[in-house]
Design a protein around this motif. Sequence first.
Motif, short mmCIF file in Angstrom:
data_model
loop_
_atom_site.label_atom_id
_atom_site.label_comp_id
_atom_site.label_asym_id
_atom_site.label_seq_id
_atom_site.Cartn_x
_atom_site.Cartn_y
_atom_site.Cartn_z
N LEU A 2 60.93 61.86 67.64
CA LEU A 2 59.60 61.33 67.36
C LEU A 2 58.55 61.98 68.24
N TRP A 3 58.89 62.24 69.50
CA TRP A 3 57.94 62.95 70.37
C TRP A 3 57.67 64.35 69.84
N TRP A 4 58.72 65.05 69.40
CA TRP A 4 58.54 66.39 68.84
C TRP A 4 57.71 66.36 67.57
N ALA A 5 57.94 65.36 66.73
CA ALA A 5 57.16 65.23 65.49
C ALA A 5 55.69 64.99 65.80
N GLY A 6 55.42 64.12 66.78
CA GLY A 6 54.03 63.88 67.14
C GLY A 6 53.37 65.09 67.76
N ALA A 7 54.13 65.85 68.57
CA ALA A 7 53.56 67.05 69.19
C ALA A 7 53.29 68.15 68.17
N SER A 8 53.94 68.08 67.00
CA SER A 8 53.75 69.09 65.97
C SER A 8 52.65 68.74 64.99
N ALA A 9 52.00 67.59 65.16
CA ALA A 9 51.00 67.17 64.19
C ALA A 9 49.82 68.13 64.14
N HIS A 10 49.42 68.67 65.31
CA HIS A 10 48.24 69.54 65.32
C HIS A 10 48.49 70.86 64.60
#
Length: 425
Positions: free
Chosen positions: A21-29
């Motif tokens: 989930l952290w990786w998914a959020g960091a990839s949003a940009h």
Amino acid sequence: MTYRRAALPAVVGGVLVTALLWWAGASAHVLHLPGAIDTFGAQAAADLERWLAPWSYDPPASFQFGSGVSDGAGETAGSDADQYLALYHTAMQIRFGAVFALFVPGALLLARRLPPVHGRMPAALLAVWAWGLVAGTLAVTVSAPWLIASRGHGSYRFLPQLASVISTGRQAVVVAALVAAVGTVLTARLTAKDAGPLPRRHVPAGAARLAASAGTAVVALSLVILSYQSVAAGIQTAFTGSGLFAEPGDLLRQWLLLGAWTGPAGTPLGDWLLYRAADVLLLAVVWWALRWLPGLLTRVTVPALAVCAVCATVLGLLAGQLLRMATDGTGLRWGLTYLSAGLGDGVPAALTFGLAAGVTAAVTLRLTGGRAESDDAEDAGSGDRGGRDGDGGGGRGGDGPDASTDAHADASTGADAAVQKPSAP
């Protein structure tokens, strides 16, 4: 499986779901880049960004911090924005910490009571997957007050804001929880390899069916009665007031309604029945799971059956939503992201009524199946004693005293002899 053996798989799954989930959020940009828009399309990229934004430390562009007006005491607009941004980061830290803290206890209980061995592998995988979705939803709920406060107007319509925040970020959790469930189950299978044979209980079929029917009736209360359009509208508008906790209708809808439906007025009967097939599938999944869970669990306890009932309700919701995705012909032209928008809806209500269904099933099973299990154990114990006496006279030869000692031990243990039958050498 002991707690020591079940702890490692639970921690591995918690680390996996939190990291994903952290990786998914960091990839949003990344979805802002022209290459991503060219690859996914403008609409799909916008949808993916909306799904990942609730797990990103970088607030979305539409996020507004405070008023930014100086208070005349040296505070600047920039310092106000920094303070609200720090509050937003605190909310995200609580969110990720809560995902791990909520996933591990549930996965620990499931790995101990539903270990992935002896035919339990698919059931354990599906249960841990569903629990990951529950943990993600609860983590969003726990961190929601800090997130609302970081916008600078948390006292305005707090409960509707809370309901809006709870309903976000579920699509990313569905995928991350599935990967974490695979890691948890594989690790649990390795740790349980040398644990020895794990018991499987014999539950009378009639008692198991009655308990499953009672638990399913509790879920049907939300799905069939409370989710009916006129009843749901009454629930949402029945409680009104003023102040911070005004208008709780949206929040009640999140936690009480598993769906929303009405009669076939103005709709062809065939289309209405096809849409209701998803609800029938949900109830079928819940009943089937509650029917077989008492025999799959190493020990039937109220917490274990309650958590498993929550997982079964969430799985029923996912199965119904996937069926609607497959049968919804109008959404095919909009793409996969449009069809997947409703994936993961209803988890708070599934948690509420799944817990009630599990407790109801456990109580019903204990009231209807406990005496039957004792009678079966006593019958099996007396039959085992007769067989042991025969073996002691004819098969043991010079070991007659040992045989009589074993028979006396069987007579004193009663039902335990029916569960664990010592074999004659």
